[in-house]
Scaffold this active site. Structure first.
Site, PDB file in Angstrom:
ATOM      1  N   ARG A 115       0.869  -1.189   0.000  1.00 48.13           N
ATOM      2  CA  ARG A 115       0.000   0.000   0.000  1.00 48.13           C
ATOM      3  C   ARG A 115       0.895   1.225   0.000  1.00 48.13           C
ATOM      4  NH1 ARG A 115      -2.879   0.914   5.104  1.00 48.13           N
ATOM      5  NH2 ARG A 115      -1.448   2.646   5.304  1.00 48.13           N
ATOM      6  N   GLU A 135       4.818   7.089   2.345  1.00 50.92           N
ATOM      7  CA  GLU A 135       5.643   5.887   2.506  1.00 50.92           C
ATOM      8  C   GLU A 135       5.008   4.776   1.703  1.00 50.92           C
ATOM      9  OE1 GLU A 135       5.583   3.635   6.088  1.00 50.92           O
ATOM     10  OE2 GLU A 135       3.447   3.916   6.415  1.00 50.92           O
ATOM     11  N   ASN A 137       4.050   0.744   2.236  1.00 51.65           N
ATOM     12  CA  ASN A 137       3.967  -0.340   3.217  1.00 51.65           C
ATOM     13  C   ASN A 137       4.192  -1.658   2.498  1.00 51.65           C
ATOM     14  OD1 ASN A 137       2.796   1.180   5.708  1.00 51.65           O
ATOM     15  ND2 ASN A 137       1.602   1.876   3.971  1.00 51.65           N
ATOM     16  N   GLY A 365       3.882   1.431  11.760  1.00 51.74           N
ATOM     17  CA  GLY A 365       2.716   1.202  12.610  1.00 51.74           C
ATOM     18  C   GLY A 365       2.136   2.441  13.245  1.00 51.74           C
TER      19      GLY A 365
END
Ligand code: ADP
Ligand code: MG
Length: 477
Positions: A115, A135, A137, A365
């Site tokens: 993602r 970012e 993932n 996270g």
């Protein structure tokens, strides 16, 4: 942007939305263990159409980039050397990567469910809103299933508005992610083998996983088990020279391990969890992701690929992985600026405009990044060696919208919000062969303006979906 302040939403509209969310299985566990709906916005948030399409186009570029980075041991080792000195968690992940290579891997296929997250960057004076990647993932990319459900919820709530799919884009994330998992499980090819959902103890977001499990069962006839790293260490063994991963209790073979855990130090409270991770990586099971792909999602990798090249573009780090100049430019266009912490002038620049920077450690996270005072304080304290474990990134200030956020059945007053787009993608490869390479649905997460961090599970953001609009002029907000 100017949006009229709307009168309070009637409670009946909230009740209708909440019931529909519950009916769709848009569920989450509260901290006290009871079930509630996952938090969501009452309406979809406007998102520029061109930027949305561009993000979808980029999905396959990032698939390619991630696969090539994961295959480049020399590149990853160099990054590992930089980061691991002051980061025992990342050091241990690299140790596992080396161990598996030294021994000879028993599986050459790997599944990536990525993602890539974006914010809109639209400084005053710019003609068009642009995408900036926050970012990518590479492990435990979440909210594909619930994101599909929010798209369905918004479509239901706006059913009488005459909107077309080009306004409310179809969101096949649940189907495509499940299909990717199913393809990898089938490719493993051993009759009776199961898919292991590797989970955190006490997972609150389990319905985002359960919906995938139900799809695997219903559409693909595939069985799943839910286990933690500790369960693997205690109850699964490697069998034979192929090192098949087999459950001791009933001798079922695990053909695919889908990581929804294992990305934070909290997931490894002791040696048993590390033993579980090592056993999975050494095994013949296909991993989603394998350790190399997990490491390719590091923020340090992102920074290294995005740092301005001192050499000509064709000799940049990015060019090592994307030799096609056209593709390379498309990808680089969404990179935010990254700054070297070794630059002697950087501390002063940050102090002069802290709002323009975010300092990130090598963590995933949510809730780990530093802003403003905390960022400056940490920057001042880092030794030159420690700096390697952090990245300093341009802070993006996306345009604001307005929406009503609904949590646990309660609607907050309409508030100014910021939306972050996630684009899912599936990449399945075996050595050099690409077996699946596709864009796979989306997710919008919306948070009140003024909150620096995102993250639905972390309690900052709520689930949302985009309603695509023509580009607007910036300013006005
Ligand atoms: P994590 O791995 O913890 O999810 P992220 O890089 O995604 O780390 O950062 C967490 C959140 O912080 C993002 O979802 C976003 O809301 C915010 N954020 C991160 N980087 C930036 C940035 N460069 N500009 C503005 N906000 C950012
Ligand atoms: Mg993130």
């Amino acid at each position: 942007m100017n949006h009229p302040i709307q009168s309070p939403v009637p409670s009946e509209a909230i009740a209708t939305a909440v019931d529909h969310a519950l009916g769709l299985g848009l569920l989450m566990t509260r901290p006290d263990g009871r079930l509630t709906h996952a938090p969501f916005t009452l309406r979809p948030t406007p998102f520029p159409r061109d930027a949305f399409r561009e993000a979808q186009r980029l999905a396959r570029d990032f698939n390619t980039l991630m696969a090539r980075v994961a295959a480049d041991n020399g590149f990853l080792d160099a990054i590992g050397t930089l980061v691991a000195r002051h980061d025992p968690f990342t050091a241990e992940l690299f140790r596992i990567h080396r161990t598996v290579r030294a021994e000879g891997p028993r599986q050459t296929a790997a599944l990536g469910l990525f993602r890539s997250d974006y914010l809109i960057h639209h400084p005053a004076g710019a003609t068009r809103p642009a995408l900036r990647q926050v970012e990518i993932n590479a492990i435990a990319s979440s909210f594909g299933a619930l994101g599909s459900r929010v798209s369905a919820l918004h479509r239901f709530l706006l059913a009488d508005r005459g909107l077309s799919p080009s306004d409310l884009p179809p969101n096949p994330a649940l189907d495509r992610l499940a299909a990717g998992l199913a393809a990898a499980a089938r490719y493993y090819g051993r009759p009776g083998s199961v898919v292991c959902f590797l989970i955190q103890p006490g997972e609150r977001n389990r319905f985002d996983q359960r919906l995938l499990e139900y799809r695997l069962g219903r559409d693909h006839g595939i069985r799943t088990v839910r286990l933690g790293l500790r369960d693997i260490a205690a109850g699964a063994s490697l069998k034979g020279p192929r090192r098949r991963l087999v459950l001791d209790a009933d001798q079922r073979e695990i053909g695919l391990v889908y990581f929804r855990a294992g990305y934070t130090p909290d997931d490894y409270p002791g040696p048993d969890e590390w033993e579980g991770r090592l056993r999975i990586e050494r095994s013949a099971a296909i991993k989603c992701p394998d350790i190399a792909t997990h490491l390719s999602g590091m923020k340090k990798v992102q920074q290294t690929l995005a740092m301005p090249a001192t050499a000509p573009d064709s000799e940049s780090t990015l060019a090592r992985f994307l030799p096609d100049a056209f593709q390379r430019r498309r990808v680089a266009a969404c990179f935010a600026d990254f700054h070297s912490l070794d630059d002697p002038g950087i501390a002063n620049r940050v102090r002069a405009a802290p709002d323009e920077f975010v300092l990130k450690p090598q963590r995933e996270g949510g809730g780990n990044n530093l802003y403003d005072q905390e960022m400056m304080h940490t920057l001042a304290q880092l030794t030159s060696d420690q700096r390697n474990a952090w990245v300093l990134m341009q802070r993006i200030h996306p345009p604001r919208a307005r929406n009503v956020l609904i949590r646990d059945g309660v609607a907050k007053d309409e508030a100014e919000t910021i939306a972050e787009l996630g684009i899912f993608s599936v990449h399945f490869r075996d050595a050099d062969r690409t077996l699946i390479d596709e864009s796979a649905g989306h997710l919008l997460r919306t948070k009140p303006a003024g909150h620096a961090e995102g993250g639905v599970a972390a309690g900052f953001s709520v689930l949302d979906s985009p309603i695509l609009v023509m580009n607007r002029e910036p300013g006005g907000d």
